[in-house]
Motif scaffolding. Sequence first.
Motif, PDB file in Angstrom:
ATOM      1  N   PRO A  66       0.842  -1.480  -0.022  1.00 13.42           N
ATOM      2  CA  PRO A  66       0.060  -0.077   0.008  1.00 13.42           C
ATOM      3  C   PRO A  66       0.790   1.301  -0.089  1.00 13.42           C
ATOM      4  O   PRO A  66       1.839   1.211   0.289  1.00 13.42           O
ATOM      5  CB  PRO A  66      -0.840  -0.071   1.402  1.00 13.42           C
ATOM      6  CG  PRO A  66       0.164  -0.860   2.108  1.00 13.42           C
ATOM      7  CD  PRO A  66       0.916  -1.874   1.466  1.00 13.42           C
ATOM      8  N   THR A  67       0.152   2.166  -0.628  1.00  9.37           N
ATOM      9  CA  THR A  67       0.990   3.755  -0.606  1.00  9.37           C
ATOM     10  C   THR A  67       0.479   4.455   0.599  1.00  9.37           C
ATOM     11  O   THR A  67      -0.479   3.909   1.386  1.00  9.37           O
ATOM     12  CB  THR A  67       0.672   4.371  -1.794  1.00  9.37           C
ATOM     13  OG1 THR A  67      -0.947   4.752  -1.850  1.00  9.37           O
ATOM     14  CG2 THR A  67       0.981   3.564  -3.176  1.00  9.37           C
ATOM     15  N   GLN A  68       0.864   5.567   0.730  1.00 10.19           N
ATOM     16  CA  GLN A  68       0.284   6.311   1.759  1.00 10.19           C
ATOM     17  C   GLN A  68      -1.033   6.785   1.854  1.00 10.19           C
ATOM     18  O   GLN A  68      -1.769   7.042   2.817  1.00 10.19           O
ATOM     19  CB  GLN A  68       1.237   7.786   2.014  1.00 10.19           C
ATOM     20  CG  GLN A  68       1.063   8.539   3.267  1.00 10.19           C
ATOM     21  CD  GLN A  68       2.174   9.892   2.955  1.00 10.19           C
ATOM     22  OE1 GLN A  68       1.876  10.440   2.073  1.00 10.19           O
ATOM     23  NE2 GLN A  68       2.991  10.059   3.925  1.00 10.19           N
ATOM     24  N   PHE A 110       9.961   3.228   2.071  1.00 10.30           N
ATOM     25  CA  PHE A 110       8.915   2.430   2.150  1.00 10.30           C
ATOM     26  C   PHE A 110       7.963   3.202   1.411  1.00 10.30           C
ATOM     27  O   PHE A 110       7.298   4.348   1.656  1.00 10.30           O
ATOM     28  CB  PHE A 110       8.551   2.134   3.652  1.00 10.30           C
ATOM     29  CG  PHE A 110       9.896   1.588   4.252  1.00 10.30           C
ATOM     30  CD1 PHE A 110      10.000   0.222   4.476  1.00 10.30           C
ATOM     31  CD2 PHE A 110      10.728   2.242   4.884  1.00 10.30           C
ATOM     32  CE1 PHE A 110      11.050  -0.304   4.959  1.00 10.30           C
ATOM     33  CE2 PHE A 110      11.656   1.688   5.514  1.00 10.30           C
ATOM     34  CZ  PHE A 110      11.807   0.354   5.604  1.00 10.30           C
ATOM     35  N   SER A 111       6.977   2.142   0.604  1.00 10.20           N
ATOM     36  CA  SER A 111       5.927   2.533  -0.171  1.00 10.20           C
ATOM     37  C   SER A 111       4.872   3.125   0.807  1.00 10.20           C
ATOM     38  O   SER A 111       4.002   4.400   0.247  1.00 10.20           O
ATOM     39  CB  SER A 111       5.241   1.205  -0.850  1.00 10.20           C
ATOM     40  OG  SER A 111       4.434   0.461   0.364  1.00 10.20           O
ATOM     41  N   VAL A 180      -0.341  -0.310  10.865  1.00 12.36           N
ATOM     42  CA  VAL A 180      -0.071   1.232  10.684  1.00 12.36           C
ATOM     43  C   VAL A 180      -1.298   1.837   9.723  1.00 12.36           C
ATOM     44  O   VAL A 180      -1.128   2.756   9.090  1.00 12.36           O
ATOM     45  CB  VAL A 180       1.159   1.426   9.448  1.00 12.36           C
ATOM     46  CG1 VAL A 180       2.400   0.952  10.465  1.00 12.36           C
ATOM     47  CG2 VAL A 180       1.022   0.507   8.445  1.00 12.36           C
ATOM     48  N   ASP A 181      -2.499   0.911   9.976  1.00 15.20           N
ATOM     49  CA  ASP A 181      -3.667   1.600   9.570  1.00 15.20           C
ATOM     50  C   ASP A 181      -3.965   1.249   8.126  1.00 15.20           C
ATOM     51  O   ASP A 181      -4.480   2.252   7.392  1.00 15.20           O
ATOM     52  CB  ASP A 181      -4.319   2.889   9.904  1.00 15.20           C
ATOM     53  CG  ASP A 181      -4.513   2.850  11.509  1.00 15.20           C
ATOM     54  OD1 ASP A 181      -5.051   1.812  11.941  1.00 15.20           O
ATOM     55  OD2 ASP A 181      -3.863   3.697  11.998  1.00 15.20           O
ATOM     56  N   LEU A 182      -3.081   0.297   7.356  1.00 18.15           N
ATOM     57  CA  LEU A 182      -3.135   0.300   6.057  1.00 18.15           C
ATOM     58  C   LEU A 182      -3.499  -1.336   5.655  1.00 18.15           C
ATOM     59  O   LEU A 182      -2.741  -1.778   4.749  1.00 18.15           O
ATOM     60  CB  LEU A 182      -1.740   0.643   5.281  1.00 18.15           C
ATOM     61  CG  LEU A 182      -1.449   2.166   5.371  1.00 18.15           C
ATOM     62  CD1 LEU A 182      -0.100   2.810   4.875  1.00 18.15           C
ATOM     63  CD2 LEU A 182      -2.581   3.016   4.259  1.00 18.15           C
ATOM     64  N   ARG A 187      -8.431  -3.781   1.054  1.00 19.44           N
ATOM     65  CA  ARG A 187      -8.086  -3.023  -0.193  1.00 19.44           C
ATOM     66  C   ARG A 187      -8.316  -3.928  -1.252  1.00 19.44           C
ATOM     67  O   ARG A 187      -8.631  -3.759  -2.425  1.00 19.44           O
ATOM     68  CB  ARG A 187      -6.874  -2.114  -0.228  1.00 19.44           C
ATOM     69  CG  ARG A 187      -7.228  -1.005   0.914  1.00 19.44           C
ATOM     70  CD  ARG A 187      -5.658  -0.293   1.164  1.00 19.44           C
ATOM     71  NE  ARG A 187      -5.858   0.800   1.773  1.00 19.44           N
ATOM     72  CZ  ARG A 187      -6.038   0.846   3.150  1.00 19.44           C
ATOM     73  NH1 ARG A 187      -6.026  -0.105   3.883  1.00 19.44           N
ATOM     74  NH2 ARG A 187      -6.215   2.188   3.737  1.00 19.44           N
ATOM     75  N   THR A 188      -7.667  -5.243  -0.857  1.00 12.76           N
ATOM     76  CA  THR A 188      -7.549  -6.164  -2.378  1.00 12.76           C
ATOM     77  C   THR A 188      -9.023  -6.619  -2.307  1.00 12.76           C
ATOM     78  O   THR A 188      -9.284  -6.531  -3.789  1.00 12.76           O
ATOM     79  CB  THR A 188      -6.682  -7.281  -1.407  1.00 12.76           C
ATOM     80  OG1 THR A 188      -5.362  -6.955  -1.359  1.00 12.76           O
ATOM     81  CG2 THR A 188      -6.363  -8.588  -2.682  1.00 12.76           C
TER      82      THR A 188
END
Length: 336
Positions: A66-68, A110-111, A180-182, A187-188
């Motif tokens: 994941p990105t930011q 990191f992404s 980290v809440d991602l 999402r997938t």
Amino acid sequence: MALTRRDFAALAGAAALAPAGGRAQARVTLIIARGGASAERPAGTSAAFDLAVTQGADYLETGLAPTQDGVLIARDDHELSVSTDIADRPEFAARRSTKTIDGAAVSGWFSEDFSVGELKTLTCRDPAARSRSNGGGRMPPPGIMTFQEVMDFARMASAREGRVIGVCATLRRSGYFASVDLAVEPRTAELIRLNGYNWPSAAMIVRSFETDSLKAIGALTRARRVWIIPAEDAPSADLTTARSYAEIVSPPALALFDLSAAAPSPTPMLASAHAAGLAVQARVEPTAEPYPPKPFRPGDLRGLFTALNAAGVEGVVTDRPSIAAKARAARPETTW
């Protein structure tokens, strides 16, 4: 726009789509191209995927990070300094950091600390991938793809080739990303649903080493799940329990053979997986040493693929789809 069930059937027929269960039937051994043809192109790029399709791959595999801003990108690792030119970009020099991931300190870029727009400015590279010229000149530097773009590419390649090209999404470090809440599973799953892959016989599979991640995906989508069995766990893997959170298992290819004999012979693992109702996708992962080792002819990858096909695996995961395709052409069907 997603291909519908009818579109897939028109392209390749029902036999081209991998099954959800384990009923005995004739089966083409699927070729899952890890990162595309990543032995020859930077992994997870359109160049690697395009070459893999040309070479005969059935599924295009990519890791997801994941990105930011929560976009999933096609990267095996969220630390980007090995697979991109980010370390050479002065505008990102101050973004280098050290994090504790899975109990170890890791330094790099990191992404999850960058927006997808920022990452789209990077150039992908892979020191291990061999580069070829394209016509009279070299190919343009490849950029990072998103998961959505990988699915778009697979649909376009399906239409171009007149056969189904599937997508294989590999989830790694799921626990860290959730912390980290991602979280990557929601999402997938959302993108799988939005793109019309949310049914068990769709040309979509989701892989993970982490059983909790597979359970989470199973609660969110109907896509088939693959448990990637670590090499050290293969001899004692509980395949009966695995059927509760996966439809497919992916052990190292060499775990399926007794290498102590004069000639390679199957271990009980393949039969045990089939008895548990699981399909098997063997991971072919060459190392710096001659691979495969004896009693195979050292370095004879085609011989290993041929042995896997003869043993009755449902798929092979490889960064060398051209060799797998040649072996399959000599023995295109297995029975399981």
